[in-house]
Design a protein around this motif. Structure first.
Motif, PDB file in Angstrom:
ATOM      1  N   LEU A 178      -0.516  10.240  -5.245  1.00 16.64           N
ATOM      2  CA  LEU A 178      -0.982   9.072  -4.503  1.00 16.64           C
ATOM      3  C   LEU A 178      -0.150   7.860  -4.896  1.00 16.64           C
ATOM      4  O   LEU A 178      -0.224   7.396  -6.043  1.00 16.64           O
ATOM      5  CB  LEU A 178      -2.460   8.801  -4.800  1.00 16.64           C
ATOM      6  N   PRO A 179       0.680   7.323  -3.984  1.00 16.42           N
ATOM      7  CA  PRO A 179       1.426   6.105  -4.300  1.00 16.42           C
ATOM      8  C   PRO A 179       0.478   4.906  -4.366  1.00 16.42           C
ATOM      9  O   PRO A 179      -0.270   4.650  -3.420  1.00 16.42           O
ATOM     10  CB  PRO A 179       2.413   5.958  -3.135  1.00 16.42           C
ATOM     11  N   LEU A 180       0.496   4.194  -5.475  1.00 21.12           N
ATOM     12  CA  LEU A 180      -0.343   3.011  -5.626  1.00 21.12           C
ATOM     13  C   LEU A 180       0.365   1.774  -5.087  1.00 21.12           C
ATOM     14  O   LEU A 180       1.592   1.684  -5.117  1.00 21.12           O
ATOM     15  CB  LEU A 180      -0.664   2.773  -7.100  1.00 21.12           C
ATOM     16  N   GLU A 181      -0.416   0.807  -4.619  1.00 19.99           N
ATOM     17  CA  GLU A 181       0.145  -0.497  -4.287  1.00 19.99           C
ATOM     18  C   GLU A 181       0.559  -1.190  -5.586  1.00 19.99           C
ATOM     19  O   GLU A 181      -0.240  -1.284  -6.524  1.00 19.99           O
ATOM     20  CB  GLU A 181      -0.889  -1.343  -3.552  1.00 19.99           C
ATOM     21  N   VAL A 182       1.790  -1.675  -5.648  1.00 16.66           N
ATOM     22  CA  VAL A 182       2.289  -2.262  -6.885  1.00 16.66           C
ATOM     23  C   VAL A 182       1.491  -3.504  -7.255  1.00 16.66           C
ATOM     24  O   VAL A 182       1.205  -3.748  -8.438  1.00 16.66           O
ATOM     25  CB  VAL A 182       3.785  -2.598  -6.771  1.00 16.66           C
ATOM     26  N   ALA A 183       1.096  -4.293  -6.271  1.00 17.09           N
ATOM     27  CA  ALA A 183       0.331  -5.510  -6.551  1.00 17.09           C
ATOM     28  C   ALA A 183      -0.995  -5.175  -7.227  1.00 17.09           C
ATOM     29  O   ALA A 183      -1.429  -5.851  -8.168  1.00 17.09           O
ATOM     30  CB  ALA A 183       0.090  -6.291  -5.262  1.00 17.09           C
ATOM     31  N   ALA A 184      -1.649  -4.123  -6.772  1.00 18.04           N
ATOM     32  CA  ALA A 184      -2.919  -3.704  -7.379  1.00 18.04           C
ATOM     33  C   ALA A 184      -2.688  -3.189  -8.796  1.00 18.04           C
ATOM     34  O   ALA A 184      -3.475  -3.457  -9.718  1.00 18.04           O
ATOM     35  CB  ALA A 184      -3.575  -2.636  -6.523  1.00 18.04           C
ATOM     36  N   PHE A 185      -1.597  -2.439  -8.985  1.00 18.31           N
ATOM     37  CA  PHE A 185      -1.236  -1.950 -10.324  1.00 18.31           C
ATOM     38  C   PHE A 185      -1.001  -3.125 -11.266  1.00 18.31           C
ATOM     39  O   PHE A 185      -1.506  -3.147 -12.402  1.00 18.31           O
ATOM     40  CB  PHE A 185       0.018  -1.090 -10.211  1.00 18.31           C
ATOM     41  N   GLU A 186      -0.258  -4.117 -10.810  1.00 19.66           N
ATOM     42  CA  GLU A 186       0.046  -5.281 -11.639  1.00 19.66           C
ATOM     43  C   GLU A 186      -1.221  -6.056 -11.983  1.00 19.66           C
ATOM     44  O   GLU A 186      -1.404  -6.506 -13.117  1.00 19.66           O
ATOM     45  CB  GLU A 186       1.041  -6.195 -10.925  1.00 19.66           C
ATOM     46  N   GLU A 187      -2.111  -6.199 -11.010  1.00 21.67           N
ATOM     47  CA  GLU A 187      -3.357  -6.921 -11.248  1.00 21.67           C
ATOM     48  C   GLU A 187      -4.195  -6.231 -12.325  1.00 21.67           C
ATOM     49  O   GLU A 187      -4.747  -6.879 -13.218  1.00 21.67           O
ATOM     50  CB  GLU A 187      -4.159  -7.017  -9.944  1.00 21.67           C
ATOM     51  N   GLY A 188      -4.285  -4.919 -12.244  1.00 20.95           N
ATOM     52  CA  GLY A 188      -5.044  -4.182 -13.254  1.00 20.95           C
ATOM     53  C   GLY A 188      -4.398  -4.264 -14.629  1.00 20.95           C
ATOM     54  O   GLY A 188      -5.086  -4.415 -15.644  1.00 20.95           O
TER      55      GLY A 188
END
Length: 305
Positions: A231-241
């Motif tokens: 599952l490719p994650l959205e980078v912005a969501a990854f960075e936020e977490g």
């Protein structure tokens, strides 16, 4: 190992995952290893056989003391992405190594670096430190690993892989990566300390296999005996977490590689040739399936009952 061939090695960040792997291997091989730790309270986390030394890369006096009597060094920068600060760290290291008469310095860049300049501090601060150290007064070389397999054995990925059969990561599904283990990084770094490995250059290194996201998930599934989907994650969501754990500045630095890889066709940036790494350093790289099989995945399993 004879005393003649025993190195006296300073490893920075030796209480971290990467520095710890290097320090552990060198100590197990019989070398005298000094581990530089910024937080003295974390000295207990150093691998067995590693002598703790409390100091900060921003403190020239402490670094001179840390390097005193050292013949070799393996360094990695902390999660700091301010250009002036990182440049200061690199200059302090170079000067302390010069004064100590260090014979070989290996810089773990901790990331691949694109040929072209980017807007991402995660790349550019490491490029800056690399230039300072390689142009410095002691023989030095840089190793640039891609992405670590250990990122997947983590609270963010482990439970989803084990419980849900989902390997989620902030890279496009078709992006090829030579996933590397910390143990393989340590083998390369230790070998790079030897004098027959030419200094003064950059080595792009990686793991045993170059895989897309779905290929990586399939390798996990074969070992774990279940279906695993990528599952490719959205980078912005990854960075936020990530920012909630390490702070926004450090998270932005780490996430830069994924922003870049997700928007630019970076041929080969994350996929150095496994054969080239094995040939250059004379090491055996660990196949993904072998690494997966060695991890205690039950640690992440959802409690039952």
């Amino acid at each position: 190992m004879t005393q003649k061939h025993r190195k006296r090695v300073l490893v920075t960040g030796a209480n971290g995952f990467q520095g710890g792997a290097v320090a552990r291997l060198l100590a197990a091989d019989g070398h005298h290893v000094r581990g530089l730790v910024r937080d003295g309270a974390k000295a207990a986390a150093l691998p067995a056989g590693v002598i703790p030394f409390h100091g900060d890369l921003g403190d020239p006096e402490a670094l001179r003391a840390a390097f005193d009597g050292v013949s070799h060094a393996v360094v990695v920068m902390p999660l700091v992405y301010d250009s002036a600060t990182v440049a200061g760290y690199a200059r302090n290291i170079a000067e302390a190594a010069r004064e100590a008469g260090v014979r070989r310095l290996v810089y773990n860049v901790n990331t691949p670096v694109p040929d072209e300049t980017t807007p991402y501090t995660g790349f550019e601060t490491r490029r800056l430190a690399e230039r300072i150290l390689l142009d410095g007064p002691v023989p030095a070389l840089a190793i640039r690993p891609p992405i670590y397999l250990e990122n997947l054995f983590s609270p963010w990925n482990g439970p989803a892989i084990v419980d849900d059969g989902v390997l989620a990561y902030p890279l496009p599904a078709d992006r090829k990566v030579a996933w590397m283990s910390h143990a393989d990084l340590a083998r390369v770094a230790a070998r790079a300390l030897d004098e027959d490995v030419p200094p003064g250059r950059v080595w792009n290194v990686g793991g045993a296999e170059v895989l897309t996201g779905p290929e990586l998930a399939a390798a996990f599934g074969r070992v774990l005996g279940c279906e695993v989907a990528y599952l490719p994650l959205e980078v912005a969501a990854f960075e936020e977490g990530l920012a909630r754990t390490i702070g926004p500045e450090a998270a932005a630095g780490v996430a830069g590689i994924y922003h870049h890889a997700g928007t630019v066709r970076t041929t080969g940036l994350l996929a150095p040739s496994p054969a080239d790494t094995e040939t250059a350093f004379g090491v055996r790289l660990t196949p993904v399936a072998e690494w997966v099989a060695a991890q205690p995945w039950h640690h992440w399993a959802r409690p039952t009952g």
